[in-house]
Design an enzyme around this catalytic site. Sequence first.
Site, short mmCIF file in Angstrom:
data_model
loop_
_atom_site.label_atom_id
_atom_site.label_comp_id
_atom_site.label_asym_id
_atom_site.label_seq_id
_atom_site.Cartn_x
_atom_site.Cartn_y
_atom_site.Cartn_z
CD GLU A 67 -1.13 -0.58 3.62
OE1 GLU A 67 -2.24 -1.02 3.34
OE2 GLU A 67 -0.71 -0.44 4.76
CB CYS A 95 3.31 7.11 3.30
SG CYS A 95 3.85 5.85 4.44
CB CYS A 121 7.72 -6.00 8.43
SG CYS A 121 9.12 -5.12 9.17
CB CYS A 158 6.89 -3.13 15.97
SG CYS A 158 8.57 -2.90 15.35
CB CYS A 186 3.57 -2.29 13.62
SG CYS A 186 3.63 -2.22 11.82
CB CYS A 212 1.72 0.91 9.55
SG CYS A 212 3.21 0.08 9.15
N1 SAH Z 1 9.69 -0.03 9.44
C1 SAH Z 1 9.93 1.36 9.52
C2 SAH Z 1 9.03 2.19 8.62
C3 SAH Z 1 7.58 1.79 8.54
S1 SAH Z 1 6.58 1.93 9.99
C4 SAH Z 1 9.82 1.83 10.93
O1 SAH Z 1 9.39 1.04 11.80
O2 SAH Z 1 10.20 2.96 11.19
C5 SAH Z 1 6.15 3.67 9.97
C6 SAH Z 1 5.75 4.25 11.34
O3 SAH Z 1 4.39 3.90 11.68
C7 SAH Z 1 6.62 3.75 12.46
O4 SAH Z 1 7.03 4.81 13.29
C8 SAH Z 1 5.69 2.84 13.18
O5 SAH Z 1 6.12 2.70 14.47
C9 SAH Z 1 4.35 3.53 13.03
N2 SAH Z 1 3.20 2.66 13.30
C10 SAH Z 1 3.05 1.35 12.99
N3 SAH Z 1 1.85 0.89 13.40
C11 SAH Z 1 1.22 1.92 14.00
C12 SAH Z 1 -0.07 2.07 14.63
N4 SAH Z 1 -0.92 1.06 14.72
N5 SAH Z 1 -0.40 3.29 15.12
C13 SAH Z 1 0.47 4.33 15.00
N6 SAH Z 1 1.69 4.24 14.43
C14 SAH Z 1 2.07 3.06 13.93
FE1 SF4 Z 2 8.15 -3.49 10.56
FE2 SF4 Z 2 5.99 -2.25 11.50
FE3 SF4 Z 2 8.11 -2.57 13.06
FE4 SF4 Z 2 8.20 -0.81 11.03
S1 SF4 Z 2 6.87 -0.67 12.82
S2 SF4 Z 2 9.77 -2.34 11.61
S3 SF4 Z 2 6.94 -1.93 9.51
S4 SF4 Z 2 6.85 -4.23 12.22
#
Ligand code: SAH
Ligand code: SF4
Length: 373
Positions: free
Chosen positions: A106, A119, A126, A130, A133, A352
């Site tokens: 996406e 974005c 991935c 996390c 996420c 995300c």
């Molecule tokens: N993998 C990279 C880039 C993609 S994630 C990274 O982790 O930085 C992009 C951003 O969205 C990150 O800061 C992540 O922590 C945040 N993010 C992911 N899931 C989220 C959620 N459910 N609510 C708010 N921010 C979120």
């Molecule tokens: Fe991967 Fe989501 Fe963690 Fe970014 S925030 S490193 S996309 S699992």
Amino acid sequence: MLLGAERPAVGGPTSLLGLDRGELEAWLLAHGEPPATVRMRARQLFHWLYARGAGDAEAMTTLPKSLRRRLAEEACFERPRIVTEQLSADGTRKWLLRFSDGQEVETVFIPEEDRGALCVSTQVGCTLSCRFCRTGTMPLVRNLRAGEILAQILVARDALGDWPSAREGRRITNIVIMGMGEPLFNYEATKAAMKIALDGEGLAFSRRRITLSTSGVVPRIEPWGREVGTGLAISLHAVRDELRNQLVPINRKWPIAELLAACRAYPVRRPITFEYVMLRGVNDSDADARELVRLLRGIPAKVNLIPFNPWPGSPFECSTESRIRAFAAIVEAGGYPSPVRTPRGRDILAACGQLKTASERETRARTRIAALA
Ligand code: SAH
Ligand code: SF4
């Protein structure tokens, strides 16, 4: 609206999207272009692909007919297909794109008053997981190729009518590498794509308007700054290793102190953005805010407070508004701007990884229905 959904998948052996001038030259030479003209042709082709966004050889009118024919037969400039396009009430647009092997990612466009950020994703799924996420709940399927990362920008420009790409009047003014995936685990492809995005004869974005977000792949941070030189965002989310180990598991490999040392050594003279997702009762206390200020001392920085965007089954809740305000006040008093990122596109699940999982659920539901029938 299914913009571009009917665009036929162009068949052809080599996709030229993502190749730089040297690689285009090599391809042209291998496909019969005389050495005397190959440099000029590669430059022209580069211009058509990235400055003009030509989607097929016929459009490349400055190239001789014979070359256009060869390109049409032996190359392709395939864009991913737009599977869905969703438009949020706040103007945010989200596209689910499908590549020729059926994999999907996406891409989200977030318009603001004086700018528009796109974005982009760098991986399907991935490797990291996390906890907050949604992409983290999907296994890594594969890395995107450079052309597939770039194609997200081209498709968005197509859909927004953002060609030609003179810097003035563009709708997409900024690129944030914050979609699905960890870009520093797909380093070479992300670098190749951004080199073309930065190229004055390519997409012509300025370094100041591209930001790479990483969860903290420490050994690749300095090389990225030196070789590509974009802005940097760090997904910090916690100020103590015990908690960050849980929330952002890559922290077990590269803990906070090492991550911040890499930030201090980042060779680009620009404030670093620290992203901090606000999780109710987990990382949002006054003590956390004070510790954050202490940790960042000496690093030119800004802190983006991101209200947690919940998804079905997610183990967290978003902090209350008053808690976020109190947290922000402490960080601001410590000398760091800490804007609260307004949630965008919530009505279209623009966080995300959310659209993709929704589409997978739908496919599974359809398969189940088909099996019952
Ligand atoms: N993998 C990279 C880039 C993609 S994630 C990274 O982790 O930085 C992009 C951003 O969205 C990150 O800061 C992540 O922590 C945040 N993010 C992911 N899931 C989220 C959620 N459910 N609510 C708010 N921010 C979120
Ligand atoms: Fe991967 Fe989501 Fe963690 Fe970014 S925030 S490193 S996309 S699992």
